[in-house]
Design an enzyme around this catalytic site. Structure first.
Site, PDB file in Angstrom:
ATOM      1  N   HIS A  30      25.910  58.062  -1.916  1.00 27.81           N
ATOM      2  CA  HIS A  30      26.051  57.313  -3.109  1.00 27.81           C
ATOM      3  C   HIS A  30      25.871  56.065  -3.125  1.00 27.81           C
ATOM      4  CE1 HIS A  30      27.498  61.411  -4.312  1.00 27.81           C
ATOM      5  NE2 HIS A  30      26.678  61.134  -5.419  1.00 27.81           N
ATOM      6  N   HIS A  36      19.593  63.180  -2.811  1.00 28.89           N
ATOM      7  CA  HIS A  36      20.490  64.410  -2.244  1.00 28.89           C
ATOM      8  C   HIS A  36      20.426  65.615  -3.443  1.00 28.89           C
ATOM      9  CE1 HIS A  36      23.339  61.954  -4.019  1.00 28.89           C
ATOM     10  NE2 HIS A  36      24.195  62.881  -4.489  1.00 28.89           N
ATOM     11  N   CYS A  71      30.270  69.753 -11.679  1.00 28.38           N
ATOM     12  CA  CYS A  71      29.205  69.326 -11.109  1.00 28.38           C
ATOM     13  C   CYS A  71      29.622  69.182  -9.682  1.00 28.38           C
ATOM     14  CB  CYS A  71      29.036  67.870 -11.680  1.00 28.38           C
ATOM     15  SG  CYS A  71      28.512  67.748 -13.289  1.00 28.38           S
ATOM     16  N   HIS A  73      28.064  69.253  -5.374  1.00 28.96           N
ATOM     17  CA  HIS A  73      26.821  68.906  -4.120  1.00 28.96           C
ATOM     18  C   HIS A  73      27.143  70.036  -3.365  1.00 28.96           C
ATOM     19  CE1 HIS A  73      27.875  64.884  -5.374  1.00 28.96           C
ATOM     20  NE2 HIS A  73      26.603  64.800  -5.337  1.00 28.96           N
ATOM     21  N   GLU A  91      37.173  73.460  -9.352  1.00 27.35           N
ATOM     22  CA  GLU A  91      37.475  72.516 -10.384  1.00 27.35           C
ATOM     23  C   GLU A  91      38.068  73.296 -11.637  1.00 27.35           C
ATOM     24  OE1 GLU A  91      34.289  69.937 -11.734  1.00 27.35           O
ATOM     25  OE2 GLU A  91      33.787  69.470  -9.576  1.00 27.35           O
ATOM     26  N   GLU A 116      23.960  57.544  -8.425  1.00 27.46           N
ATOM     27  CA  GLU A 116      23.630  59.134  -8.473  1.00 27.46           C
ATOM     28  C   GLU A 116      22.108  59.097  -8.322  1.00 27.46           C
ATOM     29  OE1 GLU A 116      25.604  61.438  -8.312  1.00 27.46           O
ATOM     30  OE2 GLU A 116      27.562  61.232  -9.041  1.00 27.46           O
ATOM     31  N   GLU A 118      19.835  62.061  -7.444  1.00 24.12           N
ATOM     32  CA  GLU A 118      19.910  63.376  -7.258  1.00 24.12           C
ATOM     33  C   GLU A 118      18.893  64.021  -7.587  1.00 24.12           C
ATOM     34  OE1 GLU A 118      24.919  63.625  -7.308  1.00 24.12           O
ATOM     35  OE2 GLU A 118      23.901  64.297  -9.111  1.00 24.12           O
TER      36      GLU A 118
END
Length: 185
Positions: A30, A36, A71, A73, A91, A116, A118
Site C-alpha cells: 500500500h 495486488h 473486504c 486480500h 470480520e 489502494e 488493486e
C-alpha cells in the site's frame, strides 16, 4: 503518521491481467502502490438489502467509513473464494457461500502515503441472519436497500470508502444483475 505494521500479512502481487508476479508485505504494498489482488464481498438478504459495515476507527486507513460487507486480500497462492469466506468469518462473524460476479482494477489514494492499487474481485452471497462483527474490524453494521445505498453515496460520498464508490461507479450493473437473479424484489 505512525501506522501499525501487519508484518505477518502478505499480499499476492499481480499484473493488470491478475497473473501472479510475486508477493509483498501488505502495508509495504500500500505504501509503494504495488498492484495486488483483493476481494470485495457483497452479502445481501433474501429481499435484496445489502449488509454494510462501518470500518472500525482503529483501522490503519478508512476508519469510520461505511463500506460493503467485507473486504480483504487473499493470502498468496490461496483460493480466492476460500480466503474471502475466511475474512467474512473474521470480520463479520458468519459464513455463507460466495459467487464471483466480476472484477476491476483501480488505483485510489486512501490516506497519507497509502494507495489502494488493486485488482479487486467482487463476490456476492446471501445471508439472512444478523452479523456478529469483530469490533476491531467493524464498529457498526446495517442492512440497506440498493436504491437507498445509491442515494446515500450520491448525497454523502465522503462517508463511504473510496473503493466502494469506485465499485458502484464501474460495476453497479453486475451487482444489480446478481441481486435481481438471486433475491426477491
Amino acid at each position: 503518521m505512525n501506522l501499525p505494521s501487519p508484518t505477518d500479512e502478505w499480499v499476492q502481487l499481480v499484473d493488470d491481467q491478475d497473473r501472479p508476479t510475486g508477493r509483498a508485505e501488505k502495508l509495504d504494498a500500500h505504501r509503494r502502490a504495488l498492484l495486488h489482488r483483493a476481494f470485495s464481498v457483497f452479502v445481501f438478504d433474501a429481499t435484496g438489502r445489502l449488509l454494510l459495515q462501518r470500518r472500525a476507527d482503529s483501522k490503519y486507513h478508512s476508519g469510520g467509513l461505511w463500506t460493503n460487507t467485507c473486504c480483504g486480500h487473499p493470502r498468496p497462492d490461496q483460493p480466492l473464494v476460500d480466503e474471502a469466506r475466511r475474512r467474512l468469518r473474521e470480520e463479520m462473524g458468519f459464513d455463507c457461500p460466495l459467487i464471483p460476479v466480476g472484477s476491476l482494477h483501480y488505483r485510489l489514494p486512501v490516506i497519507g502515503e497509502l494507495t489502494e492499487h488493486e485488482f479487486d474481485h467482487l463476490l456476492c452471497g446471501i445471508h439472512d441472519g444478523n452479523p456478529q462483527p469483530d469490533p476491531l474490524e467493524a464498529s457498526a453494521w446495517r442492512w440497506l436497500a440498493w436504491p437507498a445505498l445509491l442515494a446515500e453515496v450520491a448525497q454523502a460520498p465522503d462517508t463511504f470508502t473510496p473503493w466502494l464508490r469506485e465499485i458502484l461507479a464501474h460495476r453497479q450493473t453486475e451487482l444489480e444483475t446478481w441481486v435481481h437473479a438471486h433475491c426477491a424484489d
